[in-house]
Design a protein around this motif. Structure first.
Motif, short mmCIF file in Angstrom:
data_model
loop_
_atom_site.label_atom_id
_atom_site.label_comp_id
_atom_site.label_asym_id
_atom_site.label_seq_id
_atom_site.Cartn_x
_atom_site.Cartn_y
_atom_site.Cartn_z
N MET A 153 0.82 -1.21 0.00
CA MET A 153 0.00 0.00 0.00
C MET A 153 0.86 1.27 0.00
O MET A 153 0.48 2.29 -0.59
CB MET A 153 -0.95 -0.01 1.20
CG MET A 153 -1.94 -1.17 1.19
SD MET A 153 -2.82 -1.39 -0.40
CE MET A 153 -3.86 0.07 -0.42
N GLY A 154 2.03 1.19 0.64
CA GLY A 154 2.94 2.33 0.58
C GLY A 154 3.39 2.58 -0.85
O GLY A 154 3.46 3.73 -1.30
N HIS A 155 3.69 1.51 -1.56
CA HIS A 155 4.06 1.60 -2.97
C HIS A 155 2.94 2.24 -3.79
O HIS A 155 3.18 3.15 -4.59
CB HIS A 155 4.38 0.20 -3.50
CG HIS A 155 4.71 0.16 -4.95
ND1 HIS A 155 5.99 0.15 -5.43
CD2 HIS A 155 3.90 0.13 -6.05
CE1 HIS A 155 5.97 0.11 -6.76
NE2 HIS A 155 4.70 0.09 -7.15
N GLU A 156 1.72 1.78 -3.57
CA GLU A 156 0.58 2.32 -4.32
C GLU A 156 0.36 3.80 -3.99
O GLU A 156 0.09 4.61 -4.88
CB GLU A 156 -0.68 1.52 -4.01
CG GLU A 156 -0.63 0.08 -4.48
CD GLU A 156 -0.34 -0.04 -5.97
OE1 GLU A 156 -0.84 0.79 -6.75
OE2 GLU A 156 0.42 -0.94 -6.35
N ILE A 157 0.48 4.16 -2.73
CA ILE A 157 0.35 5.56 -2.33
C ILE A 157 1.45 6.39 -2.98
O ILE A 157 1.25 7.54 -3.38
CB ILE A 157 0.37 5.70 -0.80
CG1 ILE A 157 -0.92 5.10 -0.21
CG2 ILE A 157 0.52 7.16 -0.37
CD1 ILE A 157 -0.90 4.96 1.31
N GLY A 158 2.65 5.79 -3.12
CA GLY A 158 3.75 6.47 -3.79
C GLY A 158 3.39 6.85 -5.22
O GLY A 158 3.76 7.94 -5.69
N HIS A 159 2.66 5.97 -5.91
CA HIS A 159 2.20 6.31 -7.26
C HIS A 159 1.28 7.53 -7.23
O HIS A 159 1.40 8.42 -8.08
CB HIS A 159 1.44 5.12 -7.85
CG HIS A 159 2.31 4.04 -8.39
ND1 HIS A 159 3.30 4.24 -9.31
CD2 HIS A 159 2.32 2.69 -8.11
CE1 HIS A 159 3.89 3.08 -9.60
NE2 HIS A 159 3.32 2.14 -8.88
N ALA A 160 0.37 7.57 -6.27
CA ALA A 160 -0.57 8.70 -6.20
C ALA A 160 0.15 10.00 -5.86
O ALA A 160 -0.12 11.05 -6.46
CB ALA A 160 -1.65 8.40 -5.17
N LEU A 161 1.06 9.95 -4.91
CA LEU A 161 1.81 11.14 -4.52
C LEU A 161 2.63 11.68 -5.68
O LEU A 161 2.83 12.90 -5.81
CB LEU A 161 2.73 10.84 -3.34
CG LEU A 161 2.09 10.53 -1.99
CD1 LEU A 161 3.16 10.22 -0.96
CD2 LEU A 161 1.22 11.69 -1.51
N SER A 176 10.32 2.66 -9.83
CA SER A 176 11.43 2.97 -8.93
C SER A 176 11.04 4.09 -7.97
O SER A 176 11.35 4.03 -6.77
CB SER A 176 12.65 3.38 -9.75
OG SER A 176 13.73 3.72 -8.90
N GLU A 177 10.34 5.09 -8.49
CA GLU A 177 9.87 6.17 -7.64
C GLU A 177 8.92 5.66 -6.56
O GLU A 177 9.05 6.01 -5.37
CB GLU A 177 9.18 7.25 -8.48
CG GLU A 177 10.12 8.07 -9.33
CD GLU A 177 9.41 9.07 -10.23
OE1 GLU A 177 10.05 10.05 -10.64
OE2 GLU A 177 8.20 8.86 -10.52
N ALA A 178 7.96 4.84 -6.96
CA ALA A 178 6.98 4.31 -6.01
C ALA A 178 7.64 3.39 -5.00
O ALA A 178 7.26 3.37 -3.82
CB ALA A 178 5.86 3.58 -6.75
N ASP A 179 8.62 2.60 -5.44
CA ASP A 179 9.35 1.74 -4.51
C ASP A 179 10.04 2.56 -3.43
O ASP A 179 9.96 2.26 -2.24
CB ASP A 179 10.41 0.93 -5.25
CG ASP A 179 9.85 -0.34 -5.89
OD1 ASP A 179 8.70 -0.71 -5.57
OD2 ASP A 179 10.56 -0.95 -6.71
N THR A 180 10.74 3.60 -3.87
CA THR A 180 11.52 4.42 -2.94
C THR A 180 10.62 5.17 -1.97
O THR A 180 10.89 5.22 -0.76
CB THR A 180 12.40 5.43 -3.72
OG1 THR A 180 13.24 4.71 -4.62
CG2 THR A 180 13.25 6.25 -2.78
#
Length: 268
Positions: free
Chosen positions: A131-139, A192-196
């Motif tokens: 879910m952190g990864h998915e939120i990273g996509h949204a951010l 990579s952005e979402a992972d980080t």
């Protein structure tokens, strides 16, 4: 036709924005606000349809578990981008035990399929990584970016055309574009952005960053035995686990921080 091509090329050359978290330049034919509006329409329609089919989980314990994890992640996400506190952050658990998938659309509307938890026997730490990864996509405004890329490519236009011809949700073209964007694979840069971002959100929320590595090991082990939608939209190059493993030491201080972990109250 030539004039249209020239105008399109001109639009593509000027329609650039900057990733609000990483600073990377992005193609933006669709504004973030438009992506949020279209995503809301698509999300509400999809969840309504799933509810009518009895596919929204009624497992109160599971829902509470997912909401508790996600609420802590959202609290950290708002620290990344304070303006997102006004987003309509919410999460639904979709009762499809064979589907391994999760997503977060523009504006903070999320979903996790029960198959992801059950097939992976996912721990709280691993759910937090997803879910952190998915939120990273949204951010990172990846929904608007994928919508823009879809609009600018023949593949995206074709997918949208098929979706509009077979549109059980009866939503607008914009909402269909948002729904198609969720189904399109993410670029390696976006991943990579979402992972980080995701591993940092999870660590700051109190979840073990080492779970990012164990999560992908489990993904590799079970990917051939289920409807693995998450890998279709989240390509996993061979070096991904190594890249995440290298991030773990940097995340450890956040994870070990004894400070309280705030939680955000999600909307229903």
């Amino acid at each position: 036709m030539r004039i249209a091509v020239v105008l399109l090329l001109a639009a593509l050359s000027t329609a650039c924005a900057v990733n609000p978290v990483t600073g990377r330049r992005q193609l933006m034919l669709v504004s973030e606000q438009q992506a949020i509006s279209d995503s809301k329409e698509a999300y509400v329609a999809e969840m309504t349809q799933l509810g009518q089919k009895g596919k929204l989980s009624q497992d109160k314990a599971l829902i509470k578990r997912v909401e508790a994890i996600t609420g802590k992640l959202v609290a950290q996400a708002i620290k990344f981008r304070p303006e997102t506190e006004s987003w309509e952050w919410s999460v639904k658990v979709i009762a499809e035990p064979e589907t391994v998938n999760a997503f977060c659309m523009a504006g903070g509307r999320m979903a996790m399929y029960t198959g992801l938890i059950e097939k992976l026997d996912a721990s709280d730490d691993e759910i937090a990584q997803v879910m952190g990864h998915e939120i990273g996509h949204a951010l990172s405004n990846h929904t608007a970016e994928k919508m823009s890329v879809a609009m600018a490519t023949s593949t995206g236009v074709a997918l949208l055309g098929v979706a509009q011809r077979d549109n059980p949700l009866a939503v607008s073209a914009g909402a269909m574009a948002a729904a198609v964007a969720v189904q399109l694979p993410n670029s390696r840069t976006a991943e990579s952005e979402a992972d980080t971002i995701g591993i940092e959100l999870a660590a700051k929320a109190g979840y073990d960053p080492r779970a990012a590595v164990t999560l992908w090991k489990k993904m590799a082990e079970v990917s051939g035995s289920s409807n693995f939608d998450w890998l279709s939209t989240h390509p996993a190059p061979g070096k991904r686990q190594d890249a995440l493993a290298k991030l773990v030491p940097k995340m450890e201080p956040y994870y070990r921080d004894p400070a309280p972990r705030p939680s955000y109250t999600l909307r229903n």
